[in-house]
Design a protein around this motif. Structure first.
Motif, PDB file in Angstrom:
ATOM      1  N   PHE A 322       0.818  -1.215   0.000  1.00 34.01           N
ATOM      2  CA  PHE A 322       0.000   0.000   0.000  1.00 34.01           C
ATOM      3  C   PHE A 322       0.852   1.265   0.000  1.00 34.01           C
ATOM      4  CE2 PHE A 322      -3.520  -2.843   1.156  1.00 34.01           C
ATOM      5  CZ  PHE A 322      -4.479  -2.347   0.291  1.00 34.01           C
ATOM      6  N   LEU A 323       2.029   1.244   0.612  1.00 30.67           N
ATOM      7  CA  LEU A 323       2.915   2.414   0.515  1.00 30.67           C
ATOM      8  C   LEU A 323       3.261   2.688  -0.943  1.00 30.67           C
ATOM      9  CD1 LEU A 323       5.426   1.958   3.495  1.00 30.67           C
ATOM     10  CD2 LEU A 323       3.404   3.412   3.389  1.00 30.67           C
ATOM     11  N   ALA A 324       3.572   1.634  -1.682  1.00 29.26           N
ATOM     12  CA  ALA A 324       3.909   1.798  -3.097  1.00 29.26           C
ATOM     13  C   ALA A 324       2.701   2.273  -3.894  1.00 29.26           C
ATOM     14  CB  ALA A 324       4.441   0.482  -3.667  1.00 29.26           C
ATOM     15  N   ARG A 325       1.528   1.731  -3.614  1.00 29.41           N
ATOM     16  CA  ARG A 325       0.325   2.138  -4.333  1.00 29.41           C
ATOM     17  C   ARG A 325      -0.046   3.590  -4.018  1.00 29.41           C
ATOM     18  NH1 ARG A 325      -1.939   0.563  -8.417  1.00 29.41           N
ATOM     19  NH2 ARG A 325      -4.082   0.553  -7.633  1.00 29.41           N
ATOM     20  N   ILE A 326       0.170   4.013  -2.775  1.00 29.16           N
ATOM     21  CA  ILE A 326      -0.045   5.423  -2.409  1.00 29.16           C
ATOM     22  C   ILE A 326       0.880   6.319  -3.216  1.00 29.16           C
ATOM     23  CG2 ILE A 326       0.266   7.107  -0.547  1.00 29.16           C
ATOM     24  CD1 ILE A 326      -0.627   4.800   1.375  1.00 29.16           C
ATOM     25  N   TYR A 327       2.146   5.925  -3.293  1.00 33.38           N
ATOM     26  CA  TYR A 327       3.129   6.694  -4.076  1.00 33.38           C
ATOM     27  C   TYR A 327       2.684   6.819  -5.530  1.00 33.38           C
ATOM     28  CZ  TYR A 327       7.422   7.591  -6.708  1.00 33.38           C
ATOM     29  OH  TYR A 327       8.347   8.101  -7.590  1.00 33.38           O
TER      30      TYR A 327
END
Length: 646
Positions: A322-327
């Protein structure tokens, strides 16, 4: 050219992106109304958020009420812990949020030190002008190197200090009212929730929700059923939340009513891997980990999310996913990658139940602003609500191999138990049968030793004695075919207003060679209006073509606006550059002859020419969910040179 916040805010106010609410009555701090371009920009961001998360991840969207009973928020911990630290000036009555005050004052002293040393501190022309109260001008005072290093260390850890620690910092650095120099009170806790009464009697106490998460947790069983009992799964909610900010300022960055978009991803606590993690593993993020902050530094580590999870910097794959998807979402709407970082919560800052927590912070003229939080909340929320309501909020899965268990069980002699305890019998039975294994072990030992047990039951006036002839507590073996567990929750939480304002700053620039020509370079995907339609003059002969183009754009879902005013074409382009309109279509006298039209791109001011069908198709390709570049979209159109920009 350095960023000029005053210029941006002038454009946003003049073009009515947003404005203070109740302005005719003097306004209320922390409350804002969105105008037409602001509404459209926010709607486009939310629409893309839904496509990027809800649709892509197959989430279950819910819309829950904003009014929340006291008991719900008492159970969740918000009544006791949802607070910030404030202090008051006894002389003026002015109130400050302590962590922001300490941060502001110490940052101003570092700025003064730089000025005193003759270093180039970035100018901020609007900082003092925007303050409603007169603030004394910051004096350039040189600090010794040790003090500078100490203040920098404090600022790196500012989010981790408790109220009493902030009070000690105020004393140590002699922090007073910036406007008057007057002394301030000790820090006091202030609960940020808006209290209200539900119903005409006023007896049902409630609050306006401070977040959208609790409605999702309370509907867990219904959501699990909607997902056919399959795990893992995620729910999502978009809606207004309310926080009674102590001293709201900084425009949309700190307000009392705001739009949130939250995800609750429910996952097996024994397996926090993610099946799609491999898709984002090579995404490189800028990370500020907790250890670096606790050492008083703000150094950024650039690494792929795959490397971060493998090294244990990020706790697990699902959180990392999810951190990557937020980015990827933030970059997609136009946030600048070099002005985006993920800051990990420090140990003394993280909630006691959280396994890990990261904030996506965006750099603005106000500093680094938290815009998205992403936390592994473990099983806290479902557990506390289950305990309070005696309703199981769990997942049940059939085991491939039955598990042999040996647990304590309570057996009551119902024929004797009921008559003895009468109306209190059900309460006592519920208490005894809901004890944990550790508690039952202690009660079994007490029963063997004393031939009775003594317990205190809520709702029963006196301690209750249960003799051995009424109860049996013993270990029994059984085959457990069902695994029952409370899911953990990974929660990405988005502050839409903060993202929107940060995007405005990241997109704003002044066109080179003209100090008066401001541009908001929103990506076409989120721009409030996609196309400006401009006739070369207001001759009625151009009307049919404008209507034809407008209808063609509407048919493919593209918003447009006609500007047939008497201003020059260059001036009309400039007005819509301020609104972030990415494309302009000009209808001129050549259109009357060959039905061709001109297409202009906002940032480069390049122009091409083609038929109405060709231009509409090009625009459609450049505003799609997966847009192509200007070069790709206009490859089949003819380059065109015009003096209209002059």
């Amino acid at each position: 050219m350095s960023f000029d916040r005053e210029n941006l805010e002038s454009v946003l106010k003049r073009r009515f992106f947003y404005a203070p609410a109740f302005d005719l009555y003097g306004g209320v701090s922390g409350l804002y109304d969105y105008g037409p371009p602001g509404c459209a920009l926010q709607a486009n961001i939310v629409d893309l958020w839904r496509k990027h998360f809800v649709l892509e991840e197959d989430m279950l969207e819910v819309d829950c009420t904003m009014l929340t009973p006291y008991e719900v928020l008492k159970t969740s911990g918000h009544v006791d812990k949802f607070a910030d630290w404030m202090c008051r000036d006894p002389a003026t009555g002015e109130i400050f949020r302590v962590d922001h005050l300490v941060e502001e004052v110490l940052e101003s002293r570092l700025k003064g030190d730089k000025e005193a040393r003759g270093l180039a501190a970035e100018p901020d022309k609007s900082e003092e002008k925007k303050r409603k109260k007169k603030v004394k001008e910051i004096k350039a005072v040189k600090l010794d190197d040790e003090t500078v290093a100490e203040i920098e260390s404090v600022l790196a850890q500012i989010d981790g200090y408790s109220g009493p620690q902030l009070g000690e910092l105020m004393k140590k650095y002699n922090i007073t009212n910036p406007a008057t120099g007057g002394p301030l009170s000790e820090p006091l806790e202030f609960n940020l929730m808006f209290e209200t009464a539900i119903g005409p009697s006023g007896q049902l106490k409630g609050y306006l929700r401070p977040e959208t998460a609790q409605g999702q947790f309370l509907n867990f069983n219904k959501l699990l059923e909607s997902n056919n009992q399959k795990m893992p799964f995620a729910s999502a909610s978009i809606g207004k939340s309310f926080r009674n900010e102590i001293s709201p300022r900084s425009g949309l960055l700190r307000v009392r009513e705001f739009l949130m978009a939250e995800i609750e991803h429910f996952v097996d606590p024994l397996d926090k891997s993610h099946p799609r993690f491999v898709e984002v593993a090579d995404t490189k993020l800028r990370l500020l980990n907790k250890n670096t902050q606790q050492e008083g530094r703000t150094d950024i580590d650039e690494m792929t999310i795959g490397e971060a999870v493998k090294a244990g910097v990020v706790d697990n794959e699902t959180l990392g996913y999810f951190l990557a998807r937020i980015y990827l979402f933030l970059i997609r709407i136009g946030i600048k990658p070099d002005r985006l970082r993920f800051r990990q919560h420090m140990s003394n800052e993280m909630a006691h139940y959280a396994a890990d927590c990261w904030d996506a912070e965006l750099q603005t003229s106000y500093g680094w602003i938290e815009c998205v939080g992403c936390a592994d909340r473990s099983a806290y929320d479902l557990t506390v609500h289950s305990n309070r309501t005696n309703e199981k909020l769990v997942v049940r899965q059939t085991r491939e191999t039955p598990l042999v268990t040996e647990d304590y069980e309570v057996e009551l002699d119902k024929k004797k138990f009921g008559p003895k305890f009468k109306k209190d019998g059900k309460k006592i039975e519920t208490y005894l049968t809901s004890r944990s294994q550790d508690e039952l072990e202690s009660l079994a030992a007490e029963l063997d030793e004393k031939l009775k047990i003594t317990v205190t039951v809520e709702g029963v006036d006196a301690p209750v004695e249960v003799e051995k002839e009424l109860i049996s507590i013993s270990r029994k073996k059984k085959l457990d075919h069902i695994r029952e567990f409370t899911p953990n929750v990974i929660e990405p939480s988005f502050g839409i207003g903060r993202i929107l304002y940060s995007l405005m700053e990241h997109s704003f620039y002044i066109r080179p060679g003209s100090e008066s020509r401001a541009v908001l370079s929103f990506p076409p995907l989120v721009a409030p209006t996609k196309v400006l339609l401009v006739p070369i003059s207001n001759d009625e002969k151009f009307g049919p073509f404008l209507r034809q183009i407008s209808a063609a754009l509407r048919r493919v879902g593209i918003s447009s606006k006609v500007d047939d005013s008497s201003a020059t074409i260059g001036r009309r382009y400039a007005r819509n550059d301020e609104l972030g309109t990415p494309f302009g279509i000009t209808v001129d006298f050549d259109t009357l002859a060959d039905k061709s039209i001109t297409l202009r791109e906002r940032d480069s001011t390049k122009q091409v020419r083609g038929s109405i069908e060709e231009v509409v198709k090009a625009v459609q390709s450049m505003v799609a969910v997966e847009p192509v570049s200007w070069e790709e979209g206009t490859a089949n159109l003819t380059p065109f040179t015009s003096e209209a920009e002059e």
